[in-house]
Motif scaffolding. Sequence first.
Motif: not given
Length: 430
Positions: A39, A42-43, A77, A160, A162, A223, A225, A227, A233, A236-237
């Motif tokens: 993670i 990726k972040i 994150i 941020i 989901r 950002v 998320i 799942e 997770t 992550l974009e």
Amino acid sequence: MQGEARMSVLYELLRAVPMPKMARVRQKFPRPKLEVSDIPRKIRETLQAEGVIDAVRPGMSVALTVGSRGIANIALIVREIAAVLKERGAQPFIVPAMGSHGGGVAENQRKIIEDLGVTENYCGCPIRATMDTVEIARTAEGLPVVIDRFAAEAGGIVVIGRVKPHTAFRGEYESGLMKMMAIGLGKRKGADTCHAMGWKHMARLIPEFGRLVLANANILFGVAIVENAFDETCILEAIPKDNIAVREPELLARARELMPRIWIERTDVLIVDKIGKNISGDGMDPNITGTFATPYASGGLVSQKVAVLDLTDESRGVMVGAGMAHATTERLFRKADLEASYLNALTSTVFDVVRLPMILKSDRDAIAACIRACNEIDINRPRVIRIRDSLHIEYIEVSEAHLEEAKNHPHLEIVGEPEEMPFDENGNLW
């Protein structure tokens, strides 16, 4: 004495209801995921994409939004996003962005995110919690668009959140970054404004409010998320501000593909061990359980009766979701904070979620009541499904009446023999 006699008759009736044997079953779902160890990389990778953090300048204060849901790896994150911003010379801080959750009290909202692991010490930046808002725009029909005061005063905001299907409506945008901007950042006032129009308008209001926030607030980027079915997770974009409205519907479609479900479509009784606001905004996700509180969304399991047995500690007494059950326990009722629960219901304008179901002494009594009240079933061989909660459904339990269906289903694997439900001397499940 007369009341005691009536109660005795009630519990004699319930305790005469036979309990089915239950077998453990594994549900199979696709499992794309990001390893936790990957993670941080990726972040950094996604934040370095073209157009994402270009507007971040040394010395700039940047608000990071954190909601009230139990999102996998949310603390990690947030920490990694804050670290990248600090490396660019910015001064990140965290704002609770959860509408009216936590009873609409700033300190409660702070405590909610801290309980999720999002602490100042771990994330390396301060938390600034307030219920104060600043109006930044008006909709075409004159509705005020407001955001958190600390976020409004910051040099920039990173949204941020989901992305997933909502529990009460269907639309191009459901739960995600646009909703976070419209309602989460709007605090209690913003949540009240959107919900007061009614759920049938939510699919229109979320993008309308979200676009006005994008146009009139200092949003830097989002950002997103996503799942998988195992609460892990998998996407992550980081999304540039100008692309949030375009990209989010694509991520919502992917989230819907990955969402878990109960593969058995119909049952007589669903048993849910625990509900909670940390599990779903509705206490139990109706996309799984079929317990929808509005007519603007549908799907999930079809059952005659639902027994809800307990409330998560993380819910702090907010018993939203209990009202969608037919029977519950005295244990859950003792944990309930009715004022906080009713405040949540007043904000959402949906009262059904906090109605009181039949309240019984034990788990066995609640389950027995549901079995007893089902129509056109074999009471000695009821179809029953038991889940831990609506987030964790890789393993479920099914009664013997479901075993043939489970045996022949390509996405189900029977992994245990039928056994008696493990009630203790008080009638509660271990």
